[in-house]
Design an enzyme around this catalytic site. Structure first.
Site, PDB file in Angstrom:
ATOM      1  NE  ARG A 167      -3.002  -2.500   2.371  1.00 47.55           N
ATOM      2  CZ  ARG A 167      -4.159  -2.782   3.871  1.00 47.55           C
ATOM      3  NH1 ARG A 167      -3.117  -2.514   4.706  1.00 47.55           N
ATOM      4  NH2 ARG A 167      -4.672  -3.936   3.681  1.00 47.55           N
ATOM      5  CG  PHE A 208     -10.731  -8.004  -5.315  1.00 45.99           C
ATOM      6  CD1 PHE A 208     -11.983  -9.541  -5.580  1.00 45.99           C
ATOM      7  CD2 PHE A 208     -10.398  -8.536  -6.972  1.00 45.99           C
ATOM      8  CE1 PHE A 208     -12.257  -9.897  -6.642  1.00 45.99           C
ATOM      9  CE2 PHE A 208     -10.591  -8.886  -7.792  1.00 45.99           C
ATOM     10  CZ  PHE A 208     -11.454 -10.188  -8.123  1.00 45.99           C
ATOM     11  CG  ASP A 264     -14.972  -6.632  -1.166  1.00 42.12           C
ATOM     12  OD1 ASP A 264     -13.864  -6.735  -0.670  1.00 42.12           O
ATOM     13  OD2 ASP A 264     -15.944  -7.048  -1.125  1.00 42.12           O
ATOM     14  CB  SER A 265     -18.981  -9.550  -4.551  1.00 40.75           C
ATOM     15  OG  SER A 265     -17.684  -9.966  -3.930  1.00 40.75           O
ATOM     16  CB  ALA A 308     -21.789  -3.195  -2.868  1.00 36.01           C
ATOM     17  CG  ASP A 355      -5.404  -8.637  -2.304  1.00 37.23           C
ATOM     18  OD1 ASP A 355      -4.466  -8.998  -3.036  1.00 37.23           O
ATOM     19  OD2 ASP A 355      -5.382  -7.678  -1.624  1.00 37.23           O
ATOM     20  CB  CYS A 383      -2.871 -14.288  -0.753  1.00 38.42           C
ATOM     21  SG  CYS A 383      -5.236 -13.684  -1.442  1.00 38.42           S
TER      22      CYS A 383
HETATM   23  N1  SAH Z   1      -6.914  -5.674  -0.950  1.00 36.54           N
HETATM   24  C1  SAH Z   1      -7.585  -5.395   0.647  1.00 36.54           C
HETATM   25  C2  SAH Z   1      -7.930  -7.542   1.464  1.00 36.54           C
HETATM   26  C3  SAH Z   1      -8.661  -8.115  -0.086  1.00 36.54           C
HETATM   27  S1  SAH Z   1      -9.457 -10.039   0.302  1.00 36.54           S
HETATM   28  C4  SAH Z   1      -7.094  -4.540   1.539  1.00 36.54           C
HETATM   29  O1  SAH Z   1      -6.151  -4.707   1.287  1.00 36.54           O
HETATM   30  O2  SAH Z   1      -7.179  -5.406   2.971  1.00 36.54           O
HETATM   31  C5  SAH Z   1     -10.203  -9.957  -0.791  1.00 36.54           C
HETATM   32  C6  SAH Z   1     -11.521  -9.869  -1.592  1.00 36.54           C
HETATM   33  O3  SAH Z   1     -12.292  -9.520  -2.210  1.00 36.54           O
HETATM   34  C7  SAH Z   1     -12.588  -9.529   0.364  1.00 36.54           C
HETATM   35  O4  SAH Z   1     -13.269  -8.276   0.404  1.00 36.54           O
HETATM   36  C8  SAH Z   1     -14.435  -9.996  -0.775  1.00 36.54           C
HETATM   37  O5  SAH Z   1     -15.016  -9.701  -0.114  1.00 36.54           O
HETATM   38  C9  SAH Z   1     -13.792  -9.514  -1.741  1.00 36.54           C
HETATM   39  N2  SAH Z   1     -13.860 -10.714  -3.161  1.00 36.54           N
HETATM   40  C10 SAH Z   1     -14.444 -12.070  -3.423  1.00 36.54           C
HETATM   41  N3  SAH Z   1     -14.894 -12.349  -4.833  1.00 36.54           N
HETATM   42  C11 SAH Z   1     -15.120 -11.119  -5.170  1.00 36.54           C
HETATM   43  C12 SAH Z   1     -15.995 -10.790  -6.709  1.00 36.54           C
HETATM   44  N4  SAH Z   1     -16.298 -11.659  -7.034  1.00 36.54           N
HETATM   45  N5  SAH Z   1     -16.104  -9.672  -6.860  1.00 36.54           N
HETATM   46  C13 SAH Z   1     -15.998  -8.125  -6.197  1.00 36.54           C
HETATM   47  N6  SAH Z   1     -15.081  -8.856  -4.447  1.00 36.54           N
HETATM   48  C14 SAH Z   1     -14.900 -10.119  -3.949  1.00 36.54           C
END
Ligand code: SAH
Length: 394
Positions: free
Chosen positions: A213, A229, A251-252, A278, A298, A338
């Protein structure tokens, strides 16, 4: 104290002699005594030579090593290990400093404590057990935390509902072992955020992206940023502090988006540059047009097990292909995986295929990994899980 003894088959002591901290069930010849899951056992070679002390568990990984010398696993042991872990975080200038009170205190094998994760948020330690042995040791570990850190860990929240092996059939309760103060704001590199360890994902925040970050912040000036994400908005507030023109967080999870909005408001009240959505990633990416010149991808681990590796690699390829197709010329892409079972090389190959598909000129600017408070035990390379590439797309 007498511990049950696990004897290995001939020639199966090799990996332990190289300090790899796991014993696979297939390597075991015989067990003396009748250890229950989670008990401390001693491991011996076929020649009856002592090899290690560790937690016994039913399953593929039968013993997780706590010590390669004979020792009693007692209060002194936990205190010593926690002390070593805490001292390292101080050396890293993550603990006991101005402007940062968020860090990983214990990273499993990386801190010679297989099966245990502890993240710190201000004065709250969030503890996760991934093995039955660590579950049983939770009170002893909490006690050691109090001994070593005193008031710096005045709340200790135990959260293992989703991380303990399902078949162990434990009462996997979540709750406070100490304290219970609802302190909800933690600080990372001077940026503040609400963290919900009770209902949030993992321990409440993705502590492992701190340095990445920070790097993003340097690339943010004047850019239009998409944080895909975003979870609770980690990369977004760094982008804003870095001087981005606009930041869109996606994010979803509606809960994650609500917290992202709160976090941005906490750091940049009334700042009109930020919007949060969302929505599903693939839907958003397909419909977004070409307005972004800094994109973060991510995603959650696409592969949690080896047998779904192929699908996961396809997933990374598809996801990155859309980003390459849509990012503006001169754009910068931060892309991550990850998944522990996806190697650095495999991930790079998936991103390479995506780039080739788009036909754009792409250069690697940085190769990223997990930060030093998620150390990789050199004898346990499996501990390296976070991979990222920063790409310049012409
Ligand atoms: N980048 C974030 C961590 C990401 S964790 C940080 O720095 O804190 C992965 C995220 O992806 C989760 O919050 C999860 O809710 C989201 N996610 C999972 N599947 C998804 C999708 N199909 N579309 C959008 N978001 C999704």
């Amino acid at each position: 104290m007498e511990y049950c003894k696990v004897f290995l088959k001939p020639k199966k002591e090799e990996s332990l002699l190289r300090f790899h901290p796991w014993v696979f069930s297939g390597a075991i010849q015989a067990i003396e005594g009748d250890p229950a899951e989670g008990d401390v056992v001693e491991v011996y070679g076929a020649d009856h030579r002592f090899l290690a002390t560790g937690h016994y568990q039913i399953g593929n990984i039968a013993v997780r090593v706590l010590s390669f010398t004979p020792r009693v696993i007692d209060e002194a042991f936990w205190t010593e290990r926690v002390q070593t872990a805490y001292a390292l975080r101080k050396t890293l200038r993550l603990a006991g400093v101005e402007g940062n009170d968020t860090f990983r205190l214990v990273h499993g094998e990386g801190d010679n404590l297989p099966g245990l994760v502890i993240d710190m948020y201000a004065h709250t330690a969030v503890m996760q057990a991934h093995s039955v042995g660590m579950h049983y040791a939770r009170h002893a570990i909490a006690h050691a935390l109090r001994t070593v850190m005193g008031d710096a860990s005045r709340n200790i929240y135990y959260k293992s509902e989703t991380t303990l092996p399902f078949k162990a059939n434990l009462e996997d309760e979540n709750g406070y072992l100490y304290g219970g103060e609802n302190e909800e704001i933690a600080t990372e590199n001077g940026l503040r955020f609400y963290v919900d360890w009770q209902k949030g994902q993992k321990t409440g925040f993705f502590v492992d992206q701190r340095e990445n970050r920070g790097l993003l912040e340097r690339y943010a000036p004047g850019r239009s940023v998409l944080n895909m994400f975003c979870y609770t908005g980690g990369f977004s507030f760094y982008a804003m502090r870095g001087g981005a023109k606009l930041v869109h967080s996606v994010d979803s999870s509606a809960k994650a988006i609500a917290l992202t909005r709160k976090n941005v408001e906490l750091n940049f009240p009334g700042d009109p540059r930020h919007e949060a959505y969302a929505e599903d990633a693939f839907k958003f990416l397909r419909e977004m047009g070409d307005k972004y010149d800094l994109i973060i991808l991510d995603p959650p681990a696409f592969a949690k097990h080896k047998n779904v590796l192929r699908n996961a690699l396809q997933g990374y390829r598809k996801l990155n292909a859309i980003a390459f197709e849509k990012i503006r010329p001169g754009g910068i892409l931060f892309t991550f995986s990850c998944s522990q079972v996806v190697s650095k090389e495999q991930f790079r190959l998936a991103v390479f295929s995506a780039a080739a598909q788009s036909g754009r000129s792409v250069r690697i600017l940085h190769q990223l990994t997990q930060p030093a408070d998620h150390p990789v035990n050199i004898y346990h390379p499996e501990g390296e899980y976070l991979k990222g590439l920063v790409l310049y797309v012409e």
